[in-house]
Motif scaffolding. Sequence first.
Motif, mmCIF file in Angstrom:
data_model
loop_
_atom_site.group_PDB
_atom_site.id
_atom_site.type_symbol
_atom_site.label_atom_id
_atom_site.label_comp_id
_atom_site.label_asym_id
_atom_site.label_seq_id
_atom_site.Cartn_x
_atom_site.Cartn_y
_atom_site.Cartn_z
ATOM 1 N N GLY A 1 -29.401 -60.552 37.249
ATOM 2 C CA GLY A 1 -29.273 -61.107 36.028
ATOM 3 C C GLY A 1 -30.240 -61.885 35.292
ATOM 4 N N THR A 2 -31.670 -61.610 35.777
ATOM 5 C CA THR A 2 -32.589 -62.050 34.810
ATOM 6 C C THR A 2 -33.602 -60.916 34.385
ATOM 7 O OG1 THR A 2 -34.195 -62.404 36.566
ATOM 8 C CG2 THR A 2 -32.635 -63.978 36.176
ATOM 9 N N SER A 3 -34.476 -61.085 33.681
ATOM 10 C CA SER A 3 -35.115 -59.804 33.149
ATOM 11 C C SER A 3 -36.074 -59.149 34.117
ATOM 12 C CB SER A 3 -35.838 -60.101 31.796
ATOM 13 O OG SER A 3 -36.783 -61.112 31.906
ATOM 14 N N GLY A 4 -36.679 -60.176 34.839
ATOM 15 C CA GLY A 4 -37.778 -59.504 35.569
ATOM 16 C C GLY A 4 -39.069 -59.419 34.979
ATOM 17 N N LEU A 5 -39.356 -59.679 33.532
ATOM 18 C CA LEU A 5 -40.247 -59.344 32.926
ATOM 19 C C LEU A 5 -41.722 -60.462 33.116
ATOM 20 C CD1 LEU A 5 -38.661 -58.864 29.375
ATOM 21 C CD2 LEU A 5 -39.518 -57.151 30.851
ATOM 22 N N GLY A 6 -41.399 -61.285 33.838
ATOM 23 C CA GLY A 6 -42.593 -62.467 33.978
ATOM 24 C C GLY A 6 -43.905 -61.805 34.220
ATOM 25 N N VAL A 7 -44.002 -60.913 35.045
ATOM 26 C CA VAL A 7 -45.218 -60.300 35.208
ATOM 27 C C VAL A 7 -45.924 -59.721 34.090
ATOM 28 C CG1 VAL A 7 -44.442 -58.092 36.171
ATOM 29 C CG2 VAL A 7 -46.816 -58.964 36.828
ATOM 30 N N LEU B 1 -45.902 -62.530 41.679
ATOM 31 C CA LEU B 1 -46.512 -61.460 41.018
ATOM 32 C C LEU B 1 -46.601 -62.309 39.371
ATOM 33 C CD1 LEU B 1 -47.259 -58.633 41.194
ATOM 34 C CD2 LEU B 1 -44.713 -58.044 40.834
ATOM 35 N N ASP B 2 -45.551 -63.049 38.941
ATOM 36 C CA ASP B 2 -45.719 -63.577 37.711
ATOM 37 C C ASP B 2 -46.473 -64.692 37.663
ATOM 38 O OD1 ASP B 2 -43.972 -65.628 38.426
ATOM 39 O OD2 ASP B 2 -42.176 -64.241 37.755
ATOM 40 N N PHE B 3 -47.277 -65.216 38.619
ATOM 41 C CA PHE B 3 -48.068 -66.472 38.713
ATOM 42 C C PHE B 3 -48.563 -66.638 37.269
ATOM 43 C CE2 PHE B 3 -52.200 -68.467 39.045
ATOM 44 C CZ PHE B 3 -51.912 -69.714 39.076
ATOM 45 N N HIS C 1 -36.139 -65.764 42.638
ATOM 46 C CA HIS C 1 -35.238 -66.156 41.506
ATOM 47 C C HIS C 1 -35.466 -67.390 40.945
ATOM 48 C CE1 HIS C 1 -31.334 -67.013 39.478
ATOM 49 N NE2 HIS C 1 -31.477 -65.675 39.346
ATOM 50 N N ASN C 2 -35.476 -67.683 39.478
ATOM 51 C CA ASN C 2 -35.705 -69.109 39.053
ATOM 52 C C ASN C 2 -34.987 -70.346 39.760
ATOM 53 O OD1 ASN C 2 -36.799 -70.883 37.267
ATOM 54 N ND2 ASN C 2 -34.600 -71.115 36.399
ATOM 55 N N ARG C 3 -33.623 -69.915 39.814
ATOM 56 C CA ARG C 3 -32.796 -70.865 40.591
ATOM 57 C C ARG C 3 -33.105 -71.269 41.969
ATOM 58 N NH1 ARG C 3 -29.778 -75.170 40.052
ATOM 59 N NH2 ARG C 3 -29.315 -74.075 38.055
ATOM 60 N N ASN D 1 -25.779 -60.494 28.595
ATOM 61 C CA ASN D 1 -25.038 -61.377 29.517
ATOM 62 C C ASN D 1 -25.740 -62.387 30.139
ATOM 63 O OD1 ASN D 1 -22.915 -59.495 28.884
ATOM 64 N ND2 ASN D 1 -23.457 -58.311 30.996
ATOM 65 N N TYR D 2 -27.025 -62.572 29.943
ATOM 66 C CA TYR D 2 -28.002 -63.691 30.368
ATOM 67 C C TYR D 2 -27.679 -64.915 30.793
ATOM 68 C CZ TYR D 2 -32.554 -65.901 31.411
ATOM 69 O OH TYR D 2 -33.448 -66.597 32.072
ATOM 70 N N GLY D 3 -26.688 -65.433 29.931
ATOM 71 C CA GLY D 3 -26.268 -66.661 29.909
ATOM 72 C C GLY D 3 -25.099 -66.856 31.360
HETATM 73 C C1 LIG Z 1 -41.229 -74.055 41.053
HETATM 74 C C2 LIG Z 1 -41.319 -73.058 39.775
HETATM 75 C C3 LIG Z 1 -42.458 -72.391 39.774
HETATM 76 C C4 LIG Z 1 -42.491 -71.547 38.741
HETATM 77 N N1 LIG Z 1 -43.557 -70.488 38.582
HETATM 78 C C5 LIG Z 1 -43.712 -69.724 37.462
HETATM 79 C C6 LIG Z 1 -44.846 -68.983 37.184
HETATM 80 O O1 LIG Z 1 -45.758 -69.013 38.066
HETATM 81 N N2 LIG Z 1 -44.765 -67.841 36.157
HETATM 82 C C7 LIG Z 1 -43.909 -68.067 35.521
HETATM 83 O O2 LIG Z 1 -43.925 -66.937 34.445
HETATM 84 N N3 LIG Z 1 -42.463 -68.767 35.646
HETATM 85 C C8 LIG Z 1 -42.605 -69.620 36.851
HETATM 86 N N4 LIG Z 1 -41.467 -70.543 36.935
HETATM 87 C C9 LIG Z 1 -40.415 -70.206 35.787
HETATM 88 C C10 LIG Z 1 -39.268 -69.138 35.948
HETATM 89 O O3 LIG Z 1 -38.843 -69.319 37.305
HETATM 90 C C11 LIG Z 1 -40.004 -67.845 35.986
HETATM 91 O O4 LIG Z 1 -40.359 -67.683 34.652
HETATM 92 C C12 LIG Z 1 -38.495 -66.650 36.210
HETATM 93 O O5 LIG Z 1 -38.132 -66.945 37.343
HETATM 94 C C13 LIG Z 1 -39.043 -65.195 35.988
HETATM 95 O O6 LIG Z 1 -38.349 -64.366 36.307
HETATM 96 P P1 LIG Z 1 -37.631 -63.420 35.170
HETATM 97 O O7 LIG Z 1 -38.943 -62.817 34.544
HETATM 98 O O8 LIG Z 1 -36.689 -62.483 35.581
HETATM 99 O O9 LIG Z 1 -37.276 -64.587 34.116
HETATM 100 P P2 LIG Z 1 -35.829 -64.663 33.202
HETATM 101 O O10 LIG Z 1 -35.038 -65.572 33.530
HETATM 102 O O11 LIG Z 1 -35.612 -63.247 32.665
HETATM 103 O O12 LIG Z 1 -36.856 -65.308 31.605
HETATM 104 C C14 LIG Z 1 -37.605 -64.625 30.739
HETATM 105 C C15 LIG Z 1 -38.944 -65.107 30.682
HETATM 106 O O13 LIG Z 1 -38.892 -66.568 30.193
HETATM 107 C C16 LIG Z 1 -39.927 -67.251 30.832
HETATM 108 N N5 LIG Z 1 -39.249 -68.387 31.589
HETATM 109 C C17 LIG Z 1 -38.121 -68.352 32.204
HETATM 110 N N6 LIG Z 1 -37.979 -69.540 32.671
HETATM 111 C C18 LIG Z 1 -38.908 -70.425 32.589
HETATM 112 C C19 LIG Z 1 -39.175 -71.604 32.928
HETATM 113 N N7 LIG Z 1 -38.539 -72.408 33.581
HETATM 114 N N8 LIG Z 1 -40.735 -71.937 32.529
HETATM 115 C C20 LIG Z 1 -41.375 -71.382 31.952
HETATM 116 N N9 LIG Z 1 -41.094 -69.861 31.477
HETATM 117 C C21 LIG Z 1 -39.943 -69.536 31.679
HETATM 118 C C22 LIG Z 1 -40.577 -66.342 31.684
HETATM 119 O O14 LIG Z 1 -41.855 -65.835 31.055
HETATM 120 C C23 LIG Z 1 -39.641 -65.226 32.071
HETATM 121 O O15 LIG Z 1 -40.240 -64.148 32.391
HETATM 122 C C24 LIG Z 1 -41.589 -71.104 37.882
HETATM 123 C C25 LIG Z 1 -40.388 -72.190 38.023
HETATM 124 C C26 LIG Z 1 -40.426 -72.946 39.036
HETATM 125 C C27 LIG Z 1 -39.049 -73.776 39.378
#
Ligand SMILES: Cc1cc2nc3c(=O)[nH]c(=O)nc-3n(C[C@H](O)[C@H](O)[C@H](O)COP(=O)(O)OP(=O)(O)OC[C@H]3O[C@@H](n4cnc5c(N)ncnc54)[C@H](O)[C@@H]3O)c2cc1C
Length: 453
Positions: free
Chosen positions: A244-250, A372-374, A341-343, A232-234
């Motif tokens: 609605g997003t994975s939270g897998l960043g960290v 956390l996911d920096f 959240h990314n948005r 449903n991610y889209g």
């Molecule tokens: C100003 C700004 C700062 C950000 N800083 C970071 C950061 O420090 N670390 C980081 O991992 N992401 C960063 N992002 C990208 C994105 O916002 C996060 O990866 C995402 O919100 C992490 O949540 P999620 O794991 O639920 O992502 P999901 O939406 O579930 O996406 C899955 C994975 O895809 C990758 N991803 C998704 N969107 C992006 C994107 N736009 N750019 C690069 N990778 C992406 C990440 O690894 C993420 O965990 C940033 C975006 C913006 C606009």
Amino acid sequence: MRNWGGLLFSALQNFFWFRRDLRLHDNTGLYHALQAGHVQGIFIFDTEILSSLPERADARVTFIHDAISALKEKLESLGASLIVRYGDPLKIWPAILDEHDVQAVFTNRDFEPYANARDNAVAELLQQSKVAFHTFKDHVMFEKDAVLKDDGKPYTVFTPYSRKWVARLGSKIQETPLGPQPFYLQSFPSEDHLQRFEPSKPLPMPSLADMGFERSALVFPPAQVGQQLIKNYGQTRDLPAVQGTSGLGVHFRFGTISIREKARKAISLSPVFLNELIWRDFYSQILAHFPTVVNHPFKPQYDRIPWRDAPEDFQKWCEGKTGYPIVDAGMRELMHTGFMHNRVRMITASFLTKHLLIDWRLGEAWFAQNLLDFDLASNNGGWQWAAGCGTDAAPYFRIFNPAEQTKKFDKDHQYIRRWVPEFGTAAYPPPMVDHAFARARCLDTYKRALADG
Ligand SMILES: Cc1cc2nc3c(=O)[nH]c(=O)nc-3n(C[C@H](O)[C@H](O)[C@H](O)COP(=O)(O)OP(=O)(O)OC[C@H]3O[C@@H](n4cnc5c(N)ncnc54)[C@H](O)[C@@H]3O)c2cc1C
């Protein structure tokens, strides 16, 4: 020589150095180390990195400490252990060479400028002792030179990069235990070889307190996501009120999950999710090819923008007290959870750089300290995108309107109310700057700065 499990091994040891790959499963460098013989694992809490962290209860340090404890426990259950040190790797490695007969060091590559410099120095000191240093690609799907334009230059625009990325993925299919797979998605299973870790008694490990840190109270997101969420991610990924997003960043950041496994899942379940993983590779190759982006805009002329020196305004933004509820909700989510959240990252970053005309580097540093996911590459890429000075082709005069963004993505104010409970009451501050005024000021400032010279 020793006789172990019917096999004869020399006393020389191969080391595997864990860094951004804190897992045993599907770990490229570890797989190759285990293929080469018996292995001693090591992790170094790097004082060069830790000493720059201002917060004693830094959640990333707790996360890593937990991941290392879990790895160590798993290895101990196999009769092996993990050497865990705290210090400067350039001092730790000579000590390890004194204590052990090291034959080779295996590790996975990192692309950040500090890591590159450190690894070059470690490679040199290992070479002086005639110890091989083997490095592998693990952290991304494609490293910086794997997806290039036809003229051999790096891509600086995402869409053509992503097309080439997808084409490259399918370019080499091979048989694997999971059926025919694109070469780049192949697994590196280490389970068959886990008994090849060097037998050892459990070893001590520095506690958080030993390193001057405290345990963070943050709750870390799980390393697993349900298939339905990815399917449903889209539809859900832009709605900050829903999960609605994975939270897998960290987990991507510290390698507690494998990028190949998640990319495989994305290919079968959601091209939109795959696209986000491509963004991750894209920014990683931008950082690797253009390391000056760490301190400077990708488009150099944007260094001419006269950013406002406004520490009080910056403070209001950090604290989520701007009077723009969607901005405040995001900043407070970040403070309370280590996530945003990314948005909302896009909205808050746009607000700082365009509405407040504050230097993107300050916002980038705030996110770096609190997310956390920096991740240096993605954070820098996201901030430069928001400020308009990065690789993105979109013109700077596209300025996010927080009210319109709220209508589209949080129309019932569910997300806002979660983080800004006083929203709609007299306790909530008025907007710190008028939207129309801020927009006109930004356009004027950018236009003049970019016209100069
Ligand atoms: C100003 C700004 C700062 C950000 N800083 C970071 C950061 O420090 N670390 C980081 O991992 N992401 C960063 N992002 C990208 C994105 O916002 C996060 O990866 C995402 O919100 C992490 O949540 P999620 O794991 O639920 O992502 P999901 O939406 O579930 O996406 C899955 C994975 O895809 C990758 N991803 C998704 N969107 C992006 C994107 N736009 N750019 C690069 N990778 C992406 C990440 O690894 C993420 O965990 C940033 C975006 C913006 C606009």
